[in-house]
Design an enzyme around this catalytic site. Sequence first.
Site, PDB file in Angstrom:
ATOM      1  N   GLY A 104       0.790  -1.217   0.000  1.00 36.79           N
ATOM      2  CA  GLY A 104       0.000   0.000   0.000  1.00 36.79           C
ATOM      3  C   GLY A 104       0.820   1.264   0.000  1.00 36.79           C
ATOM      4  O   GLY A 104       0.277   2.365  -0.023  1.00 36.79           O
ATOM      5  N   ASN A 164       9.244   9.720  -4.344  1.00 41.54           N
ATOM      6  CA  ASN A 164       7.887  10.097  -4.724  1.00 41.54           C
ATOM      7  C   ASN A 164       7.304  10.928  -3.591  1.00 41.54           C
ATOM      8  O   ASN A 164       6.981  10.407  -2.524  1.00 41.54           O
ATOM      9  CB  ASN A 164       7.031   8.851  -4.975  1.00 41.54           C
ATOM     10  CG  ASN A 164       5.644   9.183  -5.514  1.00 41.54           C
ATOM     11  OD1 ASN A 164       5.041  10.190  -5.151  1.00 41.54           O
ATOM     12  ND2 ASN A 164       5.131   8.322  -6.378  1.00 41.54           N
ATOM     13  N   GLY A 177      14.816   5.906   3.836  1.00 39.59           N
ATOM     14  CA  GLY A 177      13.718   5.041   4.245  1.00 39.59           C
ATOM     15  C   GLY A 177      12.725   5.822   5.065  1.00 39.59           C
ATOM     16  O   GLY A 177      13.108   6.594   5.944  1.00 39.59           O
ATOM     17  N   GLU A 194       9.010   3.797   8.733  1.00 41.70           N
ATOM     18  CA  GLU A 194       8.885   3.662  10.183  1.00 41.70           C
ATOM     19  C   GLU A 194       9.260   4.905  10.981  1.00 41.70           C
ATOM     20  O   GLU A 194       8.786   5.080  12.100  1.00 41.70           O
ATOM     21  CB  GLU A 194       9.735   2.466  10.639  1.00 41.70           C
ATOM     22  CG  GLU A 194       9.188   1.159  10.084  1.00 41.70           C
ATOM     23  CD  GLU A 194      10.135  -0.007  10.287  1.00 41.70           C
ATOM     24  OE1 GLU A 194       9.916  -0.771  11.233  1.00 41.70           O
ATOM     25  OE2 GLU A 194      11.082  -0.147   9.495  1.00 41.70           O
TER      26      GLU A 194
END
Length: 753
Positions: free
Chosen positions: A479, A647, A717, A720
């Site tokens: 997702g 993105n 990243g 999280e």
Amino acid sequence: MTTTETERKAATKYVGQRVDRLDSRAKTTGEARFAAEHSYPGLAYAALVHATIPRGRIIAIETAAARAVPGVIAVLTHENAPAMKPAPKASMLDVSTLVIGTSVNYLATDEVHWNGQPVAVVVAETPETARHAASLVRPAYQELPAAIDFAAEEPNATPQKSSALQPGGADKGDARAALATAPVSVDLRFTTPPHNHNAIEPHATTAVWDGDRLTVHEGSQSIAWMRKHLAVRFGVPEQGIRLLSPYVGGAFGGKGMVWAGTLLAVLAARATGRPVRLALTREGVYHTVGGRTPSTQRVALGADTDGKLTALIHTSVARLGRVGGMPEQITSGSRHLYDVPNIHLRQNIVKLDLLANTAMRAPGESIGTFALESAVDELACELGMDPIELRMRNEPARDPVSGKRFAHRMLREAYTLGAERFGWRERDPRPGSMRDGRWLVGMGVATAYHPAFSMPASVTVRLAADGGVVVRCGLHEMGMGAATVQAQIAADELGVPLESVRVEYGDSDLPPGPMAGGSAQTASVAAGVLAACRKLKQSALALARRSPESLLRGRRLDDLEARDGGLYHGGAGETYAAILARAGRDHLEAEIKGSMVKFLAKMIRDQRRWVKAACGAQFCEVRVDRDTGEVRVSRWVGVFDVGRVINAKTVDSQLRGGIVMGIGMALSEETLVDHRTGRIMNPSLAEYHVPVHADIPRIDVHCLDDPDPTMPLGLIGVGEVGITGVAAAVANAVRHATGKRVSDLPITLDKLL
């Protein structure tokens, strides 16, 4: 940012843009089929029977009533089920062992290890029949003494052993002595409760055997590792198993391991000779899929009167199941965030007769930053100092424990920009001083932190003569737009339109991708895509050089620009289509194979040189009803250093999702366990309260978008880091609004009245 990097960013066409997810149409129109939506001739349905004691043995199991129900195909118990091979011990040398949810060999033992363990499987012609018949199975037990009360068992905790992936503690200087002599200090105890996964798609498996060949439809975060694990457990060749997981309806760590539902669906299909679907109920997920461990933590800080930290002590106790579980890196943030000469960190473990815990978004850092950042805020109150000033006064130039350099760290910039966007200067520092009618208004801040790394990934990129590009990798789409960002990267690297790039993913027949965990998948796959695209361009250039009339003769790849569907130097160059046509080729293909050996060598090499992490600043405003203690989050600003943004649309969405999950952790989420029976008492969304739209304000997210030079494309990243620091920011805002320090999550009315 260097001039070269600035030029590179300016030259990109798709990387950094707000691109819609490539799977958005399939998901919004219902074309996307999830694990429980694949039909086969003769499909049967399975339901689980769960143990109702925390520990013991099954001395009898009555199945006659269940077997007599019309439509029941089989009732499988430890008395008649075909045997699986036992789970092997975990080892970095065998990745299939890293996805073991528990060590229990289901239906091959009469032992019960937790309340909720599956002890029988009913297979029937319809799901309703299977569930009804499962309710008629009657096990009888010999109960044994069980340890299930985390608070009561805390004194029995033992030090967590250090491993290559996670240290159990650290010492620098003499933190205890420094704390005892510090002019200003705080010493606080924090608790966090268990949490459970509640992905929008509950776990489901559709399993089909054809001889020794197995097809499994599964929502998974670890396709390659799960495939190998199933091969081991069922004694069949890995190449004979196909695991399909193109769409995963949320995961957050809960679908990274192989849990009972998957194994028992495959077992039931083998036993009955029928395709079998096992879709867990929401309660079934709570019973069989691990969640976040509870914790108790001590954070003690000592400082000079000018706010310079002199001592930091952070210790924790977390839970493992007696039959498995994953230690959490609770003190991770305390290793890296503050420049302190004396540090003592220690993580401790207690084993209980409960379901094994597992990864849940930012395992360790999410609950560890709650304690650390709350304590820092309390120290600021004791000092009478602005909490941002205190943090910046103790911002380290190098990693505090190891002394290594930070690969990338823009925390000062994040705080500066966040304070401006949030309006921090309008904050009156006096607790309870800001009001709006009956509401007490509070502003809080906390640091976000999550380590960064990458894993091996295999990728192939195929370029056809018609200009079409296919990127193939067994990556996972849960997702977050994973396939979309890889298409953007490939389009820019090859200089082709985004619409001409197709990404194949979610299939074990594809080149194996990494596990989608640790916020590492995007960087890991990006490294493979970049290498494969370069290799493909090199092949195209080699083909062009063979032709005397080629405009690319005598050129090196580094001199060329990929654009307009080809390779160019200034205004001169050739399209890939022209190069292929002249060579009589219909396509070019490049392959990159990920290597665990090379990965481990690189990981060790990097760990010796750098500390890599995403970080950020979380700003929260709350309103607390002065009469009822009701807490409402009214504003949020988060500014993050996550390296290069691939993105912008999906990054913002990921970070907002993490913040929403963190607000749930702060204010409402709590798994309640009966300390007498080990039964989870609130296994549904009616009683386990996750945030809804009315609980969440507009969330302002901003990324600094500065590349980390040590990571592929400079990206770090984002999956999280968004949740880290959130609970502390809420607690600190509540402290500012009310003057009360809540150190036990969740922050409920009773703790404020």
